[in-house]
Design a protein around this motif. Structure first.
Motif, PDB file in Angstrom:
ATOM      1  N   ALA A  34       0.834  -1.208   0.000  1.00 31.39           N
ATOM      2  CA  ALA A  34       0.000   0.000   0.000  1.00 31.39           C
ATOM      3  C   ALA A  34       0.867   1.257   0.000  1.00 31.39           C
ATOM      4  O   ALA A  34       0.594   2.215  -0.728  1.00 31.39           O
ATOM      5  N   TYR A  35       1.925   1.243   0.810  1.00 35.32           N
ATOM      6  CA  TYR A  35       2.781   2.425   0.869  1.00 35.32           C
ATOM      7  C   TYR A  35       3.540   2.619  -0.443  1.00 35.32           C
ATOM      8  O   TYR A  35       3.656   3.745  -0.937  1.00 35.32           O
ATOM      9  N   LEU A  36       4.052   1.550  -1.009  1.00 41.12           N
ATOM     10  CA  LEU A  36       4.764   1.669  -2.285  1.00 41.12           C
ATOM     11  C   LEU A  36       3.829   2.178  -3.379  1.00 41.12           C
ATOM     12  O   LEU A  36       4.231   2.990  -4.219  1.00 41.12           O
ATOM     13  N   TYR A  98      12.267  14.824   1.378  1.00 39.62           N
ATOM     14  CA  TYR A  98      11.876  15.098   2.759  1.00 39.62           C
ATOM     15  C   TYR A  98      12.382  13.987   3.683  1.00 39.62           C
ATOM     16  O   TYR A  98      13.028  14.239   4.696  1.00 39.62           O
ATOM     17  N   TYR A  99      12.108  12.741   3.297  1.00 42.27           N
ATOM     18  CA  TYR A  99      12.542  11.611   4.121  1.00 42.27           C
ATOM     19  C   TYR A  99      14.051  11.416   4.075  1.00 42.27           C
ATOM     20  O   TYR A  99      14.649  11.020   5.070  1.00 42.27           O
ATOM     21  N   ARG A 100      14.662  11.704   2.941  1.00 39.79           N
ATOM     22  CA  ARG A 100      16.129  11.594   2.868  1.00 39.79           C
ATOM     23  C   ARG A 100      16.798  12.610   3.790  1.00 39.79           C
ATOM     24  O   ARG A 100      17.749  12.284   4.504  1.00 39.79           O
ATOM     25  N   HIS A 101      16.300  13.847   3.784  1.00 39.84           N
ATOM     26  CA  HIS A 101      16.863  14.873   4.677  1.00 39.84           C
ATOM     27  C   HIS A 101      16.675  14.480   6.142  1.00 39.84           C
ATOM     28  O   HIS A 101      17.595  14.629   6.953  1.00 39.84           O
ATOM     29  N   LEU A 102      15.509  14.008   6.460  1.00 35.34           N
ATOM     30  CA  LEU A 102      15.221  13.599   7.829  1.00 35.34           C
ATOM     31  C   LEU A 102      16.167  12.480   8.268  1.00 35.34           C
ATOM     32  O   LEU A 102      16.751  12.531   9.357  1.00 35.34           O
ATOM     33  N   SER A 143       7.608   0.547   5.626  1.00 28.77           N
ATOM     34  CA  SER A 143       7.757   0.015   4.269  1.00 28.77           C
ATOM     35  C   SER A 143       9.222  -0.333   4.027  1.00 28.77           C
ATOM     36  O   SER A 143      10.097   0.005   4.828  1.00 28.77           O
ATOM     37  N   ASN A 144       9.472  -0.977   2.915  1.00 24.52           N
ATOM     38  CA  ASN A 144      10.859  -1.288   2.551  1.00 24.52           C
ATOM     39  C   ASN A 144      11.689  -0.024   2.365  1.00 24.52           C
ATOM     40  O   ASN A 144      12.903  -0.050   2.542  1.00 24.52           O
ATOM     41  N   LEU A 145      11.046   1.069   2.016  1.00 28.06           N
ATOM     42  CA  LEU A 145      11.773   2.315   1.760  1.00 28.06           C
ATOM     43  C   LEU A 145      12.404   2.900   3.023  1.00 28.06           C
ATOM     44  O   LEU A 145      13.442   3.545   2.953  1.00 28.06           O
ATOM     45  N   GLY A 146      11.769   2.699   4.159  1.00 30.05           N
ATOM     46  CA  GLY A 146      12.261   3.320   5.384  1.00 30.05           C
ATOM     47  C   GLY A 146      12.797   2.345   6.407  1.00 30.05           C
ATOM     48  O   GLY A 146      12.950   2.685   7.578  1.00 30.05           O
ATOM     49  N   LYS A 147      13.106   1.139   5.967  1.00 31.62           N
ATOM     50  CA  LYS A 147      13.487   0.097   6.931  1.00 31.62           C
ATOM     51  C   LYS A 147      14.758   0.413   7.717  1.00 31.62           C
ATOM     52  O   LYS A 147      14.937  -0.083   8.819  1.00 31.62           O
ATOM     53  N   ASN A 148      15.630   1.273   7.188  1.00 34.95           N
ATOM     54  CA  ASN A 148      16.847   1.630   7.935  1.00 34.95           C
ATOM     55  C   ASN A 148      16.525   2.288   9.272  1.00 34.95           C
ATOM     56  O   ASN A 148      17.277   2.153  10.232  1.00 34.95           O
ATOM     57  N   TRP A 149      15.419   3.018   9.324  1.00 38.91           N
ATOM     58  CA  TRP A 149      15.022   3.653  10.583  1.00 38.91           C
ATOM     59  C   TRP A 149      14.822   2.611  11.677  1.00 38.91           C
ATOM     60  O   TRP A 149      15.174   2.844  12.833  1.00 38.91           O
TER      61      TRP A 149
END
Length: 190
Positions: A34-36, A98-102, A143-149
């Protein structure tokens, strides 16, 4: 916030299509798809190709039904004027930087070797996020995009989503996902 409403629609569609196509996804898999779909978009030549590429390991029946359902739902929502923009066309250009900067700012503070209160620095960064932005951020990190967090435990260490009000996220149990976090609303229960 319209983006949160759009994600919720994306989640409902993903869940519905999974049922209709007999896919047995876990909650985290549904959230990811859903997020992707929300982030990259499911409508438009480029968006749908990106999404198809990302979902290449999923059933063709599921992916095709997902894309067609997004198109149908978009037409319905436009007719009903539920959004001031065309939903499901993606938000990569709005949210990616936005998410990359954060992430990069938080990671930078976290890796500094000087004697500072790192939490206070990142707290100032977190304070810039509205509750709804924290909700979108939460969807991103799940999501897979933010899994590093999560993998790097930054979301817990710096309490990046602690201000999300109780029940603002309806797709899953936020406290069950992040049991080590003490949310702002929990402090009010005492």
């Amino acid at each position: 916030m319209p983006l949160v409403r759009e994600f919720r629609e994306s989640f409902k569609i993903t869940e519905q299509v999974a049922i209709e196509t007999n896919q047995s996804y876990q909650e985290n898999e549904l959230l990811n798809i859903a997020y992707l779909s929300f982030y990259y978009g499911a409508i438009g030549e480029i968006s749908s190709e990106i999404l198809k590429s990302i979902l290449q390991n999923e059933s063709d029946i599921f992916v095709n039904k997902l894309l067609s359902t997004f198109e149908e739902k978009q037409k319905e929502l436009i007719r009903q004027r539920k959004f001031y923009y065309n939903p499901f066309e993606g938000h990569q250009s709005r949210l990616g930087h936005y998410y990359r900067h954060l992430y990069q700012t938080t990671k930078y503070v976290d890796t500094q070797k000087i004697n500072i209160n790192k939490y206070e620095y990142v707290k100032t960064l977190r304070a810039q996020l509205s509750n709804h932005e924290q909700v979108l951020f939460c969807y991103n990190i799940l999501s897979n995009l933010g899994k590093n967090w999560i993998d790097e435990k930054l979301v817990i260490k710096y309490k990046m989503i602690k201000n999300i009000p109780h029940n603002l996220i309806t797709e899953f149990d936020l406290k069950a996902r992040f049991p080590e976090l003490i949310f702002e609303w929990e402090k009010n229960l005492v």
